[in-house]
Scaffold this motif. Structure first.
Motif: not given
Length: 115
Positions: A31-33, A100-101
């Motif tokens: 994940y992008q944090m 993403y979503d």
């Protein structure tokens, strides 16, 4: 999924704080944090983004050179080191995980900078 922020508090101008975002329920490294903040009466704004891909972090112009975002895969935790704090940094700081979503948020931690 849980994101729990900690480390907020009250400091004088020029002081430092280190925010932590402990996560669980998802694969942290996928994940992008990001850290966002929301000051009273203002919209939520992006502060910093940490890419687990190895791309360089992104910072809002207002915090460049003062804040540093990082992530520790071994602890599933994101950090925001904040130095030379200014009264304009006063806000509730939120941790965000995005992929993403999928978009997850913590409850926030309050940072107050005043003399």
């Amino acid at each position: 999924v849980q994101l729990v922020e900690s480390g907020g508090g009250s400091v004088h101008p020029g002081g430092s704080l280190r925010l932590s975002c402990a996560t669980s329920g998802f694969i942290f490294s996928w994940y992008q944090m990001s850290w966002y903040r929301q000051a009273p009466g203002k919209a939520r704004e992006l502060v910093a983004v940490f890419h687990n891909t190895g791309d360089p972090p992104h910072y809002a112009d207002s915090v460049k050179g003062r804040f540093t975002i990082s992530g520790d895969d071994s602890k599933d935790t994101a950090f925001l080191q904040m130095n030379n704090l200014k009264p304009g940094d006063t806000a509730v700081y939120y941790c965000n995980a995005w992929r993403y979503d999928e978009d997850y948020w913590g409850e926030g931690t309050l940072v107050m900078v005043s003399s």
